[in-house]
Design an enzyme around this catalytic site. Structure first.
Site, short mmCIF file in Angstrom:
data_model
loop_
_atom_site.label_atom_id
_atom_site.label_comp_id
_atom_site.label_asym_id
_atom_site.label_seq_id
_atom_site.Cartn_x
_atom_site.Cartn_y
_atom_site.Cartn_z
N GLY A 39 0.76 -1.04 -0.09
CA GLY A 39 -0.81 -0.14 0.03
C GLY A 39 0.59 1.41 -0.22
N GLY A 42 -0.29 5.03 -0.95
CA GLY A 42 -1.41 5.25 0.62
C GLY A 42 -0.98 6.42 0.67
N GLN A 43 -1.61 7.21 1.52
CA GLN A 43 -1.42 8.50 1.93
C GLN A 43 0.13 8.55 3.27
OE1 GLN A 43 -4.33 9.11 6.09
NE2 GLN A 43 -2.98 12.01 6.15
N TYR A 173 -13.99 -1.39 9.30
CA TYR A 173 -12.91 -1.35 9.26
C TYR A 173 -11.98 -2.09 10.94
CZ TYR A 173 -8.78 2.13 9.21
OH TYR A 173 -7.29 2.06 9.39
N LYS A 177 -9.03 -4.96 12.24
CA LYS A 177 -8.23 -3.90 13.12
C LYS A 177 -7.47 -4.72 14.35
CE LYS A 177 -6.28 -1.23 10.02
NZ LYS A 177 -5.20 -1.54 9.38
N ILE A 203 -4.51 10.71 10.60
CA ILE A 203 -3.18 11.41 9.96
C ILE A 203 -3.38 12.35 9.72
CG2 ILE A 203 -1.15 10.44 9.18
CD1 ILE A 203 -1.38 8.78 12.04
N1 SER Z 1 -7.91 7.01 9.11
C1 SER Z 1 -8.58 6.24 9.71
C2 SER Z 1 -10.50 6.09 9.38
O1 SER Z 1 -11.10 7.50 9.03
C3 SER Z 1 -8.63 6.20 11.33
O2 SER Z 1 -7.75 5.09 11.59
O3 SER Z 1 -10.85 4.93 8.68
#
Ligand code: SER
Length: 349
Positions: A39, A42-43, A173, A177, A203
């Site tokens: 990935g 990605g950001q 999600y 995790k 982030i």
């Molecule tokens: N930045 C992520 C989200 O908003 C959280 O880990 O899905």
């Protein structure tokens, strides 16, 4: 002086004249680990690959992903096409490139995961399982897979959320995790796999945009403040979430990867730098762009945000490997405005 090692084996051979102890110190200090990042476009991946390449040498950091890479990922080192759902390809790339450490960043974030939970399952759970299995079978040195504040849920205490606490997330999600943390910790205990994880907060960064998360508003707001002096927040006033500037995200990731494993009591860590609500970041931006106006139109992500902690207790990270953030809300806003205005070529004063 740091030696650059494009080929670990030849470096080892040429240095074999050293006495044992010196040689061990030499290995620890100078022989570069070879790292693979999934990935990578990605950001976080985009900036993490650059930071890792500065430390380990460009050729020692293999960026991977399923898309065509941006130039930033190809100019200083290799980029390979990799789909972690293809187990044969994953094993072949890890072996052929003599990888020591895998950083598995490929993930479907919270907002996108609610639109397509089956995709989140495949990418986040099946993909992470494949990576952990590959690390176990091939006997690699370490695997880092990020977790998230999304691993918590509505029944988790919202303020100063401890490292060990009830975790019953209500997003695809978040469920993925929790799986990653528990399966990684199980592999550490059962097979000695050196699994490490950080529960990243939102982030905030100026390079690559985030893709489909609930905390994305805190990045979008800067682009819109500079471009149009207006922003409509998809989270309501008063919605506090833990956040972190990218420089701190890179720092805590590198620090945990380098931490002395014998000092770690945990393998999954809470991590944070600040917490704020949309109106607070808006007020901070107004200090630089006085005409900036914020409005509010909460969407489905409001409910997701409300299921997550407002503030996080990261004392385990501070105690076990010395975590300390550099950026608070004011410092992050200043850095974002400066970097983004330069990138977008927009004067803000
Ligand atoms: N930045 C992520 C989200 O908003 C959280 O880990 O899905």
């Amino acid at each position: 002086m740091k030696l650059y090692s494009g080929n670990k084996k030849s470096t080892l051979k040429t240095r074999s004249f050293r006495a044992d102890i010196q040689y061990t110190q030499y290995l620890e200090e100078y022989v570069m680990k070879r790292i693979l990042v999934t990935g990578s476009y990605g950001q976080i991946g985009t900036e993490l690959v650059g930071a890792l390449r500065s430390k380990y040498g460009g050729q020692n950091v293999v960026a991977t992903g399923r898309k065509d890479p941006p130039e930033i990922l190809t100019k200083d080192g290799p980029y390979l096409h990799l789909d972690v759902l293809d187990v044969d390809q994953l094993h072949a790339i890890l072996k052929d490139n003599e990888i020591d450490i895998v950083i598995h960043n490929a993930s479907v974030l919270s907002g996108k995961g609610e639109k397509n939970p089956q995709l989140a399952y495949r990418t986040n759970i099946q993909g992470s399982y494949n990576v952990l299995e590959a690390v176990r079978i091939l006997g690699l040195d370490q695997v880092f897979i990020p977790s998230s504040i999304a691993a918590f849920g509505p029944s988790t205490p919202k303020e100063n959320t401890p490292n060990e606490v009830i975790m019953r997330p209500t997003t695809a999600y978040g469920v993925s995790k929790v799986f990653i943390e528990l399966w990684g910790e199980y592999y550490a205990k059962r097979y000695g796999v050196d699994f490490r994880s950080l529960r990243y907060p939102g982030i905030i960064s100026s390079e690559a945009p985030p893709g489909g998360g609930t905390t994305d508003y805190a990045v979008e707001i800067f682009y819109e403040a500079l471009k149009t002096q207006k922003y409509t927040s998809f989270l309501e006033k008063g919605t506090y979430l833990p956040m972190m500037f990218m420089d701190d995200c890179i720092k805590c990731t590198m620090d945990l990867i380098h931490a002395d494993v014998s000092k770690l009591k945990h393998r999954s860590f809470n991590i944070t730098a600040m917490s704020f609500a949309p109106e607070e970041i808006a007020a901070e931006i107004k200090k630089y762009i006085p005409q900036f106006e914020m409005s509010y139109k909460p969407d489905f992500r409001q409910q997701i945000a409300e299921s997550w902690p407002a503030t996080i207790d990261d004392s385990a990270a501070r105690e076990e490997w010395g975590w300390k953030p550099d950026y608070d809300l004011a410092a992050m806003t200043k850095a974002m405005i400066e970097r983004l205005s330069k990138k977008l070529d927009i004067a803000y004063q």
